[in-house]
Design a protein around this motif. Structure first.
Motif, PDB file in Angstrom:
ATOM      1  N   VAL A  39      -5.498  12.705   4.740  1.00  0.00           N
ATOM      2  CA  VAL A  39      -4.945  11.575   5.490  1.00  0.00           C
ATOM      3  C   VAL A  39      -3.502  11.824   5.939  1.00  0.00           C
ATOM      4  O   VAL A  39      -3.178  11.613   7.114  1.00  0.00           O
ATOM      5  CB  VAL A  39      -5.050  10.278   4.660  1.00  0.00           C
ATOM      6  N   LEU A  74      -2.608   3.019   4.002  1.00  0.00           N
ATOM      7  CA  LEU A  74      -3.916   2.379   4.170  1.00  0.00           C
ATOM      8  C   LEU A  74      -5.034   3.407   4.274  1.00  0.00           C
ATOM      9  O   LEU A  74      -6.150   3.175   3.795  1.00  0.00           O
ATOM     10  CB  LEU A  74      -3.901   1.495   5.414  1.00  0.00           C
ATOM     11  N   GLY A  75      -4.758   4.553   4.909  1.00  0.00           N
ATOM     12  CA  GLY A  75      -5.786   5.587   5.024  1.00  0.00           C
ATOM     13  C   GLY A  75      -6.179   6.166   3.678  1.00  0.00           C
ATOM     14  O   GLY A  75      -7.364   6.356   3.391  1.00  0.00           O
ATOM     15  N   ALA A 124      -2.406  11.741   9.923  1.00  0.00           N
ATOM     16  CA  ALA A 124      -1.539  10.632  10.331  1.00  0.00           C
ATOM     17  C   ALA A 124      -0.214  11.147  10.889  1.00  0.00           C
ATOM     18  O   ALA A 124       0.264  10.680  11.937  1.00  0.00           O
ATOM     19  CB  ALA A 124      -1.299   9.700   9.150  1.00  0.00           C
ATOM     20  N   SER A 151      -9.259  11.578   1.347  1.00  0.00           N
ATOM     21  CA  SER A 151      -7.927  11.050   1.064  1.00  0.00           C
ATOM     22  C   SER A 151      -6.837  12.122   1.121  1.00  0.00           C
ATOM     23  O   SER A 151      -5.718  11.850   1.542  1.00  0.00           O
ATOM     24  CB  SER A 151      -7.924  10.373  -0.318  1.00  0.00           C
ATOM     25  N   GLY A 186      -0.443   2.177  12.825  1.00  0.00           N
ATOM     26  CA  GLY A 186      -0.607   1.956  11.396  1.00  0.00           C
ATOM     27  C   GLY A 186      -1.996   1.485  11.019  1.00  0.00           C
ATOM     28  O   GLY A 186      -2.758   2.181  10.351  1.00  0.00           O
ATOM     29  N   ALA A 204      -5.372   3.991  10.680  1.00  0.00           N
ATOM     30  CA  ALA A 204      -5.857   4.077   9.302  1.00  0.00           C
ATOM     31  C   ALA A 204      -7.369   3.857   9.255  1.00  0.00           C
ATOM     32  O   ALA A 204      -8.104   4.583   8.567  1.00  0.00           O
ATOM     33  CB  ALA A 204      -5.141   3.054   8.427  1.00  0.00           C
ATOM     34  N   ALA A 263      -0.113   4.004   8.146  1.00  0.00           N
ATOM     35  CA  ALA A 263      -1.347   4.775   8.346  1.00  0.00           C
ATOM     36  C   ALA A 263      -1.678   5.618   7.119  1.00  0.00           C
ATOM     37  O   ALA A 263      -2.844   5.696   6.700  1.00  0.00           O
ATOM     38  CB  ALA A 263      -1.224   5.660   9.581  1.00  0.00           C
ATOM     39  N   VAL A 264      -0.667   6.245   6.531  1.00  0.00           N
ATOM     40  CA  VAL A 264      -0.907   7.076   5.342  1.00  0.00           C
ATOM     41  C   VAL A 264      -1.339   6.221   4.159  1.00  0.00           C
ATOM     42  O   VAL A 264      -2.318   6.537   3.461  1.00  0.00           O
ATOM     43  CB  VAL A 264       0.358   7.889   4.998  1.00  0.00           C
TER      44      VAL A 264
END
Length: 218
Positions: free
Chosen positions: A98, A140-141, A102, A95, A81, A85, A137-138
């Motif tokens: 991402v 925050l990325g 992820a 963006s 996560g 990220a 991860a998605v």
């Protein structure tokens, strides 16, 4: 007459290079396992547990009925996560890409785990951990990439892109200032061109009228 083809969009070829995408996926996957190995090794040394490859590629240890299982689940959340990220923001920095990267990382981990253990993971804790890791991860990325995309860009000592205002708003403001300057200049020229001593100053101070000065009597 043959129909002319529409020229490709600028940057379209560079965005869809299979070799570049494969390299980025391989780099992120390698970072995924390297970071997991470092975290697992550190945790094993601190907690006095035995370290093995099963902690990384195995699924049996991630379970909800033992303290070790909860600890391994927490490590996977940090690795997949938070760490992924940060890696996606640095390496990908877009963006809209991402979620693809992820989810691909976690799908490949599922594939490698299944091949290593020769069976699909059967613990619900493992599946919840992987889904939570992918969601972190998605989220925050995307946030990190959007924050990076909105940062001001400086070129030649001047800012050409900023987060405080959109390019359209900046263009409208510049056009308004230029239009007002042109109106003031035209008004000043017309004021000085008027006859019989009436006009407007260059500084926009308002109209004035010139009167004849009477000579004082001796």
């Amino acid at each position: 007459m043959p129909r002319r083809r529409k020229p490709p969009r600028a940057g379209a070829l560079s965005e869809l290079q299979p070799l570049k995408i494969a390299t980025q996926i391989a780099t992120l996957q390698a970072l995924y396992y390297v970071t997991a190995g470092i975290l697992m090794l550190f945790t094993a040394l601190v907690a006095g547990m035995g370290f093995s490859v099963d902690m990384i590629l195995g699924w049996d240890g991630v379970r909800g009925d033992t303290t070790r299982g909860w600890l391994l689940s927490f490590i996977w959340l940090i690795d997949g996560g938070l760490c992924m990220a940060v890696a996606i923001v640095i390496l990908i920095a877009r963006s809209k890409l991402v979620p693809d990267f992820a989810l691909t990382i976690h799908f490949l981990h599922l594939l490698f785990t299944t091949l290593y253990t020769r069976s699909l993971p059967r613990h619900s804790m493992w599946w919840m951990t992987m889904m939570g890791s992918a969601a972190i991860a998605v989220a925050l990325g995307i946030w990190g990439c959007r924050y990076r995309e909105l940062q001001p860009v400086f070129f030649g000592g001047g800012r050409i892109l900023g987060s405080s205002s959109t390019p359209a708003a900046s263009n409208n403001q510049v056009a308004a200032e230029e239009g007002q300057a042109g109106i003031d200049a035209e008004a000043g020229d017309e004021g000085f061109a008027r006859g019989r001593g009436r006009g407007r100053g260059k500084d926009g101070g308002g109209e004035y009228e010139m009167v004849e000065m009477k000579q004082a009597k001796d």
